[in-house]
Design a protein around this motif. Structure first.
Motif, mmCIF file in Angstrom:
data_model
loop_
_atom_site.group_PDB
_atom_site.id
_atom_site.type_symbol
_atom_site.label_atom_id
_atom_site.label_comp_id
_atom_site.label_asym_id
_atom_site.label_seq_id
_atom_site.Cartn_x
_atom_site.Cartn_y
_atom_site.Cartn_z
ATOM 1 N N ASP A 102 0.863 -1.182 0.000
ATOM 2 C CA ASP A 102 0.000 0.000 0.000
ATOM 3 C C ASP A 102 0.894 1.225 0.000
ATOM 4 N N MET A 103 0.609 2.153 -0.894
ATOM 5 C CA MET A 103 1.484 3.303 -1.100
ATOM 6 C C MET A 103 0.912 4.573 -0.449
ATOM 7 N N TYR A 104 1.808 5.466 -0.072
ATOM 8 C CA TYR A 104 1.373 6.808 0.319
ATOM 9 C C TYR A 104 0.851 7.537 -0.915
ATOM 10 N N ARG A 105 -0.177 8.329 -0.724
ATOM 11 C CA ARG A 105 -0.751 9.104 -1.822
ATOM 12 C C ARG A 105 -0.352 10.575 -1.654
ATOM 13 N N ALA A 106 0.428 11.071 -2.592
ATOM 14 C CA ALA A 106 0.921 12.442 -2.500
ATOM 15 C C ALA A 106 -0.206 13.435 -2.767
ATOM 16 N N VAL A 107 -0.369 14.399 -1.849
ATOM 17 C CA VAL A 107 -1.367 15.460 -2.030
ATOM 18 C C VAL A 107 -0.695 16.821 -2.184
ATOM 19 N N ALA A 108 0.614 16.863 -1.898
ATOM 20 C CA ALA A 108 1.352 18.129 -1.968
ATOM 21 C C ALA A 108 2.836 17.797 -2.080
ATOM 22 N N GLN A 109 3.669 18.828 -1.935
ATOM 23 C CA GLN A 109 5.113 18.635 -1.923
ATOM 24 C C GLN A 109 5.709 19.333 -0.709
ATOM 25 N N TRP A 110 6.819 18.769 -0.234
ATOM 26 C CA TRP A 110 7.581 19.392 0.853
ATOM 27 C C TRP A 110 8.956 19.736 0.310
ATOM 28 N N SER A 111 9.466 20.896 0.687
ATOM 29 C CA SER A 111 10.758 21.336 0.168
ATOM 30 C C SER A 111 11.750 21.566 1.304
ATOM 31 N N ASP A 112 12.990 21.151 1.058
ATOM 32 C CA ASP A 112 14.079 21.424 1.999
ATOM 33 C C ASP A 112 14.881 22.645 1.554
ATOM 34 N N GLY A 113 14.373 23.347 0.567
ATOM 35 C CA GLY A 113 15.053 24.516 0.039
ATOM 36 C C GLY A 113 15.782 24.251 -1.263
ATOM 37 N N GLU A 114 16.017 22.964 -1.543
ATOM 38 C CA GLU A 114 16.693 22.594 -2.783
ATOM 39 C C GLU A 114 15.859 21.619 -3.612
ATOM 40 N N ASN A 115 15.296 20.624 -2.953
ATOM 41 C CA ASN A 115 14.526 19.586 -3.643
ATOM 42 C C ASN A 115 13.078 19.591 -3.174
ATOM 43 N N PHE A 116 12.239 18.894 -3.936
ATOM 44 C CA PHE A 116 10.819 18.786 -3.624
ATOM 45 C C PHE A 116 10.472 17.308 -3.443
ATOM 46 N N PHE A 117 9.813 17.001 -2.313
ATOM 47 C CA PHE A 117 9.480 15.632 -1.958
ATOM 48 C C PHE A 117 7.964 15.443 -1.959
ATOM 49 N N PRO A 118 7.455 14.290 -2.419
ATOM 50 C CA PRO A 118 6.022 14.025 -2.304
ATOM 51 C C PRO A 118 5.610 14.046 -0.828
ATOM 52 N N LEU A 119 4.434 14.578 -0.571
ATOM 53 C CA LEU A 119 3.931 14.725 0.788
ATOM 54 C C LEU A 119 2.522 14.149 0.865
ATOM 55 N N PRO A 135 4.105 22.270 -10.826
ATOM 56 C CA PRO A 135 3.410 23.568 -10.855
ATOM 57 C C PRO A 135 1.998 23.526 -10.284
ATOM 58 N N GLY A 136 1.414 22.345 -10.211
ATOM 59 C CA GLY A 136 0.058 22.245 -9.665
ATOM 60 C C GLY A 136 0.011 21.843 -8.216
ATOM 61 N N ALA A 137 1.186 21.737 -7.563
ATOM 62 C CA ALA A 137 1.240 21.245 -6.187
ATOM 63 C C ALA A 137 1.389 22.381 -5.187
ATOM 64 N N VAL A 138 0.733 22.228 -4.049
ATOM 65 C CA VAL A 138 0.946 23.124 -2.918
ATOM 66 C C VAL A 138 2.229 22.674 -2.221
ATOM 67 N N VAL A 139 3.097 23.623 -1.888
ATOM 68 C CA VAL A 139 4.396 23.301 -1.296
ATOM 69 C C VAL A 139 4.403 23.696 0.185
#
Length: 225
Positions: A102-119, A135-139
């Motif tokens: 069973d997988m996590y379902r990404a609803v947004a992105q998290w950023s460490d300042g350099e990269n973007f991770f599924p959240l 471009p369509g994701a809330v960060v």
């Protein structure tokens, strides 16, 4: 006489069957025969976007004898694949293995300042980074609470204007726009505050003005700096 013949016939058949199954068990234990071999590992997930290559790589290097495969260790390797929420591995009667993930379902992105991770909606950051923002994701940045589903859905209505959201003092949100405006959302009902902000922007082009802070923490008034 007939009963005696049937008795001995059944006795002989039972002996033959016992020898057959005992031989099969011994062969399986020694890694011989089709039932002892892992000829196929089937992997099923609840998501079409799952990284199947990563899961196949986690399964790779298996001992060919099915009954020497450590199912708990294999399940731990599957569970360590980025994006896997939980998994289960079982041995089939034919010696092959079946994996359910069973997988996590990404609803947004998290950023460490350099990269973007599924959240995911429960605030889990999936270790599968990209150097490009969707471009369509809330960060989001910084720490994440246990549930971001409502605030994500609200911010998605103005996603083109949102640079990121930040959880402040573990109790409320700051929304920062792409033009550098910090919007201080109230602790109670931030979703309604975003709806109010969208309405004000449509009526007065609020986000297009030369301002740096919009303080919405007071229900009675909105402060603009």
């Amino acid at each position: 006489m007939k009963r005696s013949i049937w008795f001995w016939l059944c006795f002989v058949v039972a002996i033959v069957m016992a020898i057959y199954f005992a031989t099969r068990i011994i062969m399986v234990g020694m890694g011989r025969g089709k039932l002892a071999m892992v000829n196929n590992v089937s992997i099923v997930t609840d998501s079409r976007d799952a990284d199947m290559d990563a899961m196949r790589a986690a399964v790779g290097g298996l001992v060919r004898n099915s009954y020497k495969v450590d199912l708990d260790a294999l399940n731990a390797r599957i569970g360590a694949v980025p994006g896997v929420k939980k998994s289960a591995v079982r041995r089939l009667p034919n010696g092959n293995l079946a994996v359910r993930a069973d997988m996590y379902r990404a609803v947004a992105q998290w950023s460490d300042g350099e990269n973007f991770f599924p959240l995911s909606a429960d605030g889990t950051v999936v270790n599968s980074p990209s150097d490009v923002r969707d471009p369509g994701a809330v960060v989001f940045v910084g720490t994440i609470p246990d549930d971001i589903s409502d605030i994500t859905a609200a911010a998605r209505n103005m996603v083109a204007d949102v640079a990121y959201l930040q959880w402040i003092e573990n109790r409320r949100w700051d929304l920062v726009t792409v033009d550098g405006i910090t919007i201080m959302l109230p602790e109670q009902n931030p979703v309604q505050a975003i709806s109010t902000l969208i309405a004000l922007d449509r009526a007065h082009n609020l986000l297009g003005k030369k301002i740096t802070v919009i303080d919405m923490r007071d229900d009675a008034r909105i402060l603009v700096k």
